[in-house]
Design a protein around this motif. Structure first.
Motif, PDB file in Angstrom:
ATOM      1  N   ILE A  94       0.846  -1.196   0.027  1.00  0.00           N
ATOM      2  CA  ILE A  94      -0.064   0.109   0.042  1.00  0.00           C
ATOM      3  C   ILE A  94       0.943   1.529  -0.138  1.00  0.00           C
ATOM      4  N   LEU A  95       1.896   1.331   0.987  1.00  0.00           N
ATOM      5  CA  LEU A  95       2.668   2.509   0.855  1.00  0.00           C
ATOM      6  C   LEU A  95       3.596   2.509  -0.269  1.00  0.00           C
ATOM      7  N   LYS A  96       3.801   1.543  -1.110  1.00  0.00           N
ATOM      8  CA  LYS A  96       4.622   1.656  -2.272  1.00  0.00           C
ATOM      9  C   LYS A  96       3.737   2.145  -3.593  1.00  0.00           C
ATOM     10  N   THR A  97       2.598   1.717  -3.374  1.00  0.00           N
ATOM     11  CA  THR A  97       1.458   2.048  -4.505  1.00  0.00           C
ATOM     12  C   THR A  97       1.111   3.591  -4.346  1.00  0.00           C
ATOM     13  N   HIS A  98       1.137   4.047  -3.096  1.00  0.00           N
ATOM     14  CA  HIS A  98       0.711   5.559  -2.867  1.00  0.00           C
ATOM     15  C   HIS A  98       2.109   6.347  -2.563  1.00  0.00           C
ATOM     16  N   ASP A 113       1.469  11.757   5.952  1.00  0.00           N
ATOM     17  CA  ASP A 113       1.329  13.150   5.002  1.00  0.00           C
ATOM     18  C   ASP A 113       0.743  12.772   3.666  1.00  0.00           C
ATOM     19  N   ALA A 114      -0.115  13.544   3.239  1.00  0.00           N
ATOM     20  CA  ALA A 114      -0.691  13.273   1.924  1.00  0.00           C
ATOM     21  C   ALA A 114      -0.763  14.592   1.259  1.00  0.00           C
ATOM     22  N   THR A 115      -0.768  14.509  -0.338  1.00  0.00           N
ATOM     23  CA  THR A 115      -0.608  15.756  -0.940  1.00  0.00           C
ATOM     24  C   THR A 115      -2.182  16.036  -1.128  1.00  0.00           C
ATOM     25  N   SER A 116      -3.145  15.099  -0.952  1.00  0.00           N
ATOM     26  CA  SER A 116      -4.367  15.576  -1.182  1.00  0.00           C
ATOM     27  C   SER A 116      -5.303  14.525  -0.122  1.00  0.00           C
ATOM     28  N   HIS A 117      -6.701  14.948   0.141  1.00  0.00           N
ATOM     29  CA  HIS A 117      -7.274  14.431   0.897  1.00  0.00           C
ATOM     30  C   HIS A 117      -7.880  13.061   0.217  1.00  0.00           C
ATOM     31  N   HIS A 118      -7.995  13.083  -1.204  1.00  0.00           N
ATOM     32  CA  HIS A 118      -8.305  11.929  -1.954  1.00  0.00           C
ATOM     33  C   HIS A 118      -7.250  10.663  -1.842  1.00  0.00           C
ATOM     34  N   ALA A 119      -6.108  11.372  -1.964  1.00  0.00           N
ATOM     35  CA  ALA A 119      -4.802  10.362  -1.627  1.00  0.00           C
ATOM     36  C   ALA A 119      -4.893   9.593  -0.485  1.00  0.00           C
ATOM     37  N   TYR A 120      -5.219  10.262   0.591  1.00  0.00           N
ATOM     38  CA  TYR A 120      -5.238   9.610   2.039  1.00  0.00           C
ATOM     39  C   TYR A 120      -6.358   8.723   2.163  1.00  0.00           C
ATOM     40  N   GLU A 121      -7.490   9.115   1.360  1.00  0.00           N
ATOM     41  CA  GLU A 121      -8.904   8.278   1.597  1.00  0.00           C
ATOM     42  C   GLU A 121      -8.409   7.153   0.842  1.00  0.00           C
ATOM     43  N   VAL A 131      -5.710   5.572   0.516  1.00  0.00           N
ATOM     44  CA  VAL A 131      -4.892   4.427   1.484  1.00  0.00           C
ATOM     45  C   VAL A 131      -5.740   3.985   2.507  1.00  0.00           C
ATOM     46  N   VAL A 132      -6.522   4.573   3.160  1.00  0.00           N
ATOM     47  CA  VAL A 132      -7.299   4.067   4.087  1.00  0.00           C
ATOM     48  C   VAL A 132      -8.233   3.035   3.744  1.00  0.00           C
ATOM     49  N   GLU A 133      -8.829   3.369   2.428  1.00  0.00           N
ATOM     50  CA  GLU A 133      -9.569   2.247   1.909  1.00  0.00           C
ATOM     51  C   GLU A 133      -8.694   0.958   1.591  1.00  0.00           C
ATOM     52  N   ALA A 134      -7.657   0.851   1.269  1.00  0.00           N
ATOM     53  CA  ALA A 134      -6.710  -0.116   1.000  1.00  0.00           C
ATOM     54  C   ALA A 134      -6.433  -0.880   2.199  1.00  0.00           C
ATOM     55  N   LEU A 135      -6.028   0.044   3.387  1.00  0.00           N
ATOM     56  CA  LEU A 135      -5.734  -0.646   4.698  1.00  0.00           C
ATOM     57  C   LEU A 135      -6.915  -1.238   5.304  1.00  0.00           C
ATOM     58  N   ARG A 136      -8.219  -0.799   4.878  1.00  0.00           N
ATOM     59  CA  ARG A 136      -9.367  -1.464   5.475  1.00  0.00           C
ATOM     60  C   ARG A 136      -9.542  -2.983   4.933  1.00  0.00           C
ATOM     61  N   GLU A 137      -9.057  -3.165   3.873  1.00  0.00           N
ATOM     62  CA  GLU A 137      -9.183  -4.369   3.283  1.00  0.00           C
ATOM     63  C   GLU A 137      -7.897  -5.417   3.698  1.00  0.00           C
ATOM     64  N   THR A 138      -7.275  -5.008   4.874  1.00  0.00           N
ATOM     65  CA  THR A 138      -6.009  -5.776   5.517  1.00  0.00           C
ATOM     66  C   THR A 138      -6.408  -6.129   6.821  1.00  0.00           C
ATOM     67  N   PRO A 139      -5.928  -6.873   7.648  1.00  0.00           N
ATOM     68  CA  PRO A 139      -6.152  -7.236   8.747  1.00  0.00           C
ATOM     69  C   PRO A 139      -5.502  -6.501   9.854  1.00  0.00           C
ATOM     70  N   PHE A 140      -4.585  -5.236   9.433  1.00  0.00           N
ATOM     71  CA  PHE A 140      -4.298  -4.479  10.216  1.00  0.00           C
ATOM     72  C   PHE A 140      -5.239  -3.271  10.670  1.00  0.00           C
ATOM     73  N   TRP A 141      -6.236  -3.341  10.066  1.00  0.00           N
ATOM     74  CA  TRP A 141      -7.513  -2.494  10.631  1.00  0.00           C
ATOM     75  C   TRP A 141      -8.645  -3.015  11.077  1.00  0.00           C
ATOM     76  N   ASP A 142      -8.637  -2.919  12.661  1.00  0.00           N
ATOM     77  CA  ASP A 142      -9.360  -3.312  13.541  1.00  0.00           C
ATOM     78  C   ASP A 142      -9.330  -4.894  13.620  1.00  0.00           C
ATOM     79  N   ARG A 143      -8.269  -5.425  13.320  1.00  0.00           N
ATOM     80  CA  ARG A 143      -8.227  -6.778  13.704  1.00  0.00           C
ATOM     81  C   ARG A 143      -6.715  -6.924  14.545  1.00  0.00           C
ATOM     82  N   PHE A 144      -5.553  -6.553  13.811  1.00  0.00           N
ATOM     83  CA  PHE A 144      -4.229  -6.779  14.380  1.00  0.00           C
ATOM     84  C   PHE A 144      -4.041  -5.055  15.372  1.00  0.00           C
ATOM     85  N   PHE A 145      -4.694  -4.182  14.504  1.00  0.00           N
ATOM     86  CA  PHE A 145      -4.830  -3.032  15.471  1.00  0.00           C
ATOM     87  C   PHE A 145      -6.132  -2.269  15.525  1.00  0.00           C
TER      88      PHE A 145
END
Length: 119
Positions: free
Chosen positions: A41-45, A70-78, A80-94
Motif C-alpha cells: 500500500i505504501l509503495k502504491t501510494h 502526510d498526503a498531497t490530497s485528501h483523496h490520496a489519503y482516502e 490509502v485508508v480504503e486499502a488498509l481497511r481491506e487488510t487485517p491491520f484495520w481493526d483486527r491487528f490494531f
C-alpha cells in the motif's frame, strides 16, 4: 518505509492500539505481515502519501502507536485508508482508536502570516 511526499496538504494522526492477536505473533512474523500487507500500500501510494510510525505504549494505556500520514490530497489519503481497511491491520491487528486530521500552520496561512518557529 517513508517516501518523500511533495508538500503535504494534510497530515493525519491515526491513534491505534495493538490487539492481543498482533502481540501473540513473533517479531519476525509481525515484520513479515507488515511487508505483506502494509508495504504494498505504501509503495502504491508513495508519490502522494508517506507514513511514519511512533511507539507510545511506554507512556499511554489508551493507544500503543501513532501512525502519521502526510498526503498531497485528501483523496490520496482516502485511497490509502480504503486499502488498509481491506487488510487485517484495520481493526483486527490494531484497533483504530481515533483519527485526527490536521493542516500544518493553517492558522498562519489563513491570515497571511509567517508560522512561528523555534529555529
Amino acid at each position: 518505509m517513508t517516501a518523500s511526499v511533495k508538500e503535504p496538504v494534510l497530515t493525519v494522526f491515526m491513534l491505534v492500539k495493538t490487539t492481543p492477536e498482533w502481540l501473540a505473533f513473533s517479531v519476525d512474523e509481525r515484520f513479515r505481515l507488515l511487508r505483506e500487507h502494509v508495504e504494498p500500500i505504501l509503495k502504491t501510494h508513495a508519490d502522494e502519501v508517506s507514513m511514519r510510525f511512533y511507539d507510545v505504549e511506554f507512556y499511554s494505556a489508551r493507544v500503543t502507536d501513532i501512525w502519521v500520514w502526510d498526503a498531497t490530497s485528501h483523496h490520496a489519503y482516502e485511497l490509502v485508508v480504503e486499502a488498509l481497511r481491506e487488510t487485517p491491520f484495520w481493526d483486527r491487528f490494531f484497533e483504530v482508536v481515533e483519527i485526527l486530521p490536521g493542516v500544518e500552520n493553517a492558522f498562519a496561512r489563513n491570515y497571511n502570516r509567517e508560522a512561528l518557529s523555534a529555529s
